[in-house]
Design a protein around this motif. Structure first.
Motif, PDB file in Angstrom:
ATOM      1  N   ARG A 101       7.615  26.820  46.485  1.00 61.73           N
ATOM      2  CA  ARG A 101       7.198  27.652  47.611  1.00 61.73           C
ATOM      3  C   ARG A 101       7.842  27.223  48.925  1.00 61.73           C
ATOM      4  N   LEU A 102       8.107  25.954  49.078  1.00 61.41           N
ATOM      5  CA  LEU A 102       8.606  25.423  50.344  1.00 61.41           C
ATOM      6  C   LEU A 102      10.116  25.267  50.292  1.00 61.41           C
ATOM      7  N   TYR A 127      10.165  33.712  48.132  1.00 59.73           N
ATOM      8  CA  TYR A 127       8.725  33.594  48.353  1.00 59.73           C
ATOM      9  C   TYR A 127       8.065  34.921  47.995  1.00 59.73           C
ATOM     10  N   PRO A 146       2.834  32.716  46.364  1.00 56.26           N
ATOM     11  CA  PRO A 146       2.152  31.911  47.381  1.00 56.26           C
ATOM     12  C   PRO A 146       0.829  31.316  46.898  1.00 56.26           C
ATOM     13  N   HIS A 208      -1.558  24.119  52.020  1.00 59.25           N
ATOM     14  CA  HIS A 208      -1.146  25.494  52.314  1.00 59.25           C
ATOM     15  C   HIS A 208      -0.732  25.696  53.761  1.00 59.25           C
ATOM     16  N   GLU A 211       2.990  26.244  53.997  1.00 57.93           N
ATOM     17  CA  GLU A 211       3.446  27.603  53.673  1.00 57.93           C
ATOM     18  C   GLU A 211       3.209  28.561  54.831  1.00 57.93           C
ATOM     19  N   GLN A 214       5.758  27.929  57.482  1.00 51.26           N
ATOM     20  CA  GLN A 214       7.078  28.404  57.051  1.00 51.26           C
ATOM     21  C   GLN A 214       7.200  29.917  57.200  1.00 51.26           C
ATOM     22  N   GLU A 215       6.171  30.655  56.797  1.00 52.44           N
ATOM     23  CA  GLU A 215       6.265  32.111  56.743  1.00 52.44           C
ATOM     24  C   GLU A 215       5.946  32.796  58.068  1.00 52.44           C
TER      25      GLU A 215
END
Length: 345
Positions: A101-102, A127, A146, A208, A211, A214-215
């Motif tokens: 995910r990362l 992702y 995710p 989390h 994530e 990041q997003e």
């Protein structure tokens, strides 16, 4: 014409939810379901809701062959090494663990406590949140689904972050039901210990939050609390609005981003029992409800909250994975995912 699908790691809650969806999917043949511990045993022994839907038995992972799609529902940090050894398993790989995910291997090591086995492979995964990455997912051969609270928070924050309507640090207060801990959860998730509790199990540094940062492109601090439910995630995200941003601008941003989305509903009413997103009514559905509130009732005129809710096993896991598969195969995204949830429940 159907495609052949394998579920790798099918004995847990996410594996069971994947099977419930895939066995009823009109264009899928479930060709293999693996479990090292339960190899040879009937699948419906672990997933009793599937009685009458399948007579299949769990397969030992070493007996896998080749498939059109492989869903990987293994434990976090196990998938990366396993996938290296089975790189030719399927044309399309959809991973439901946290391993891909990362994008940054240093961030992965910080949050998961060990170096990534295959850091060069991180960029090969898209992702798996269609509402943000639909164009990339249409051509992806590797998809990273995710985390459940991450999906709820990202979808709740996305209109504000994408529109540059907020500033500063984002604080995410997350609540999750017991199934979020997985089928192999320890003593802390026994009914006698968990029932009636509101337990802060991650006061800082929940995985989390990486994530979400990041997003959304924002600095995020996240707290997670277990609450009295089996399924469900709710996040309340505290943000500061930029000067001049009012409630109407916030409402326009949510409407702009989600008016055409099949699985995201904007819920921000002035009155009623369900004024804001609530996970209870989303159980079994692939929906994520998002909402917001602004104004001086939050202590300052430029403050706001963004709220998100979903079923952690569906839009927070298996349902979102199937949505990604549908998108990648060129099928309607809602195929096999139209159940709306129950009320009352």
């Amino acid at each position: 014409m159907s495609i052949r699908v394998a579920v790798v790691g099918g004995a847990g809650y996410i594996g069971g939810e994947l099977l419930r969806l895939l066995l009823l999917h009109p264009r899928v043949e479930v060709a293999a379901v693996t479990s090292t511990r339960l190899a040879g045993r009937r699948i419906d022994g672990s997933h009793p809701n599937l009685r009458g839907l399948t007579d299949q038995r769990f397969l030992a992972p070493e007996h896998l062959s080749d498939y059109d799609v492989a869903f990987l529902a293994m434990r976090h940090t196990e998938t990366m090494g396993w996938l290296t050894r089975h790189s030719g398993l399927a044309k399309l790989v959809i991973d439901l663990s946290a391993d891909f995910r990362l994008r940054d291997p240093a961030v992965f090591q910080r949050y998961y406590g060990l170096p990534h086995d295959t850091p060069g492979a991180l960029d090969s995964f898209v992702y798996g949140l269609p509402e943000l990455h639909r164009a990339e997912l249409r051509g992806a051969d590797r998809i990273a689904v995710p985390g459940c609270t991450a999906a709820a928070a990202i979808l709740a924050l996305h209109p504000l972050a994408a529109g540059d309507l907020i500033t500063g640090r984002v604080v995410v207060d997350a609540r999750t039901g017991s199934s979020g801990a997985g089928a192999g959860a320890g003593e802390q998730n026994l009914h006698a210990e968990r029932s009636g509790a509101m337990r802060v199990f991650a006061p800082v540094g929940h995985r989390h939050e990486a994530e979400i940062s990041q997003e959304t492109g924002r600095t995020v601090t996240m707290t997670a609390t277990g609450f009295e439910a089996v399924r469900g995630v709710q996040v309340v995200c505290h943000v500061a609005l930029r000067e001049g941003v009012d409630e109407m601008a916030v409402r326009r941003a949510y409407r702009h981003h989600y008016q055409d989305e099949r699985f995201v509903r904007v819920v921000a009413a002035k009155r009623g029992n369900y004024r804001f997103p609530e996970p209870k009514i989303l159980s079994g559905s692939n929906l994520c409800d998002v909402g917001f509130a602004t104004g001086t009732g939050l202590g300052t005129a430029d403050a706001a909250i963004a709220v998100g809710a979903l079923d952690n096993l569906m839009k927070g896991g298996a349902g979102n994975a199937v949505q990604c598969m549908n998108l990648r195969m060129g099928w309607p995204e809602e195929l096999g995912l139209t159940f709306p949830g129950l009320h009352p429940i």
